[in-house]
Design a protein around this motif. Structure first.
Motif, PDB file in Angstrom:
ATOM      1  N   GLN A  40       0.872   2.916   8.971  1.00  0.00           N
ATOM      2  CA  GLN A  40       1.343   3.703   7.831  1.00  0.00           C
ATOM      3  C   GLN A  40       2.599   4.452   8.241  1.00  0.00           C
ATOM      4  N   SER A  76       2.390   1.210   3.666  1.00  0.00           N
ATOM      5  CA  SER A  76       2.086   0.212   4.690  1.00  0.00           C
ATOM      6  C   SER A  76       1.899  -1.141   4.026  1.00  0.00           C
ATOM      7  N   PHE A  77       1.912  -2.197   4.862  1.00  0.00           N
ATOM      8  CA  PHE A  77       1.463  -3.488   4.392  1.00  0.00           C
ATOM      9  C   PHE A  77      -0.060  -3.443   4.300  1.00  0.00           C
ATOM     10  N   ASN A 117       0.825  -1.209   0.000  1.00  0.00           N
ATOM     11  CA  ASN A 117       0.000   0.000   0.000  1.00  0.00           C
ATOM     12  C   ASN A 117       0.855   1.254   0.000  1.00  0.00           C
ATOM     13  N   PHE A 149      -4.675   6.470  -3.268  1.00  0.00           N
ATOM     14  CA  PHE A 149      -3.844   5.412  -2.741  1.00  0.00           C
ATOM     15  C   PHE A 149      -3.737   4.260  -3.729  1.00  0.00           C
ATOM     16  N   PHE A 191       0.241   5.750  -0.258  1.00  0.00           N
ATOM     17  CA  PHE A 191      -0.776   6.792  -0.123  1.00  0.00           C
ATOM     18  C   PHE A 191      -0.174   8.164  -0.429  1.00  0.00           C
TER      19      PHE A 191
END
Lengths: 115, 114
Positions: A104, A94-95, A31, A48, A33
């Protein structure tokens, strides 16, 4: 340590220019963002990405686009910069959540001024 | 739509005095709650989080926050602040089932005076 880096700390552009903000993370996070931070408004999610070439609009996507060609890199693009896009831009990674929470991690930010 | 309200935009406080930063959220479903801190010229760092279990959560540097479901609040407190606590603090909410997306409050700027 997780590291999220952003290509510039300060950027000054002119109205109508095409602007690229780059973000790179070194933790193999799926991920990524992009937020903008404005006084009194906190952070607002622009876009994102949950995987390479995958993207989803956030709360304020108008006037922005994104690109994620490689897992570690997420670019924010202002196709034609306007003065109301003057702001601090923060990238995070982040995962995936997968039913639980994954923190995050934020970059230091890019302060963009559009003249 | 989910929202997060931080009632104070700025909080001046003297060194060694207590501080409380207020955060209220609106959500009809279960949430995870967070406080992030942004020191001058830096990115955001996670300060503490509530996911489940005990409603009182603590950070390593003396902050604590209490989740109050009935009042939909997650106020942050520290009994004695230091100059180094000068920063902006953001409350954030993640709705369960919303992936890893966060909704942030407007931020509270804490200025610790000697």
């Amino acid at each position: 340590d997780v590291k999220v880096t952003q290509s510039s700390r300060y950027l000054v552009k002119r109205t109508g220019e095409k602007v690229f903000l780059e973000c790179v993370q070194d933790m193999d996070h799926e991920n990524m963002f992009w937020y903008r931070q404005d006084p009194g408004l906190g952070l607002r999610l622009i876009y994102f990405s949950y995987d390479v070439k995958m993207k989803e609009k956030g709360d304020i996507p108008e006037g922005y686009s994104v690109s994620r060609e490689k897992k570690e890199r997420f670019s924010l693009i202002l196709e034609s910069a306007s003065t109301n896009q003057t702001s601090m831009y923060l990238c995070a990674s982040s995962f995936p959540s997968s039913g639980s929470y994954n923190e995050q991690f934020f970059g230091p930010g890019t302060r963009l001024t559009v003249l | 739509a989910q929202s997060v309200t931080q009632l104070d935009s700025q909080v001046p406080v003297f060194e060694e005095a207590p501080v409380e930063l207020r955060c209220n959220y609106s959500s009809s479903v279960s949430v995870y709650l967070f406080w992030y801190v942004q020191y001058p010229n830096q990115g955001l760092q996670l300060l503490l989080k509530y996911l489940s279990g005990s409603t009182l959560v603590e950070s390593i540097n003396g902050f604590e926050a209490e989740f109050n479901k009935s009042q939909t609040s997650f106020h942050l407190r520290k009994p004695s602040v230091h100059i180094s606590d000068t920063a902006e603090y953001f409350c954030a909410v993640r709705k369960l089932g919303a992936g890893n997306k966060l909704t942030f409050g407007g931020g509270t700027r804490v200025l610790v005076k000697p």
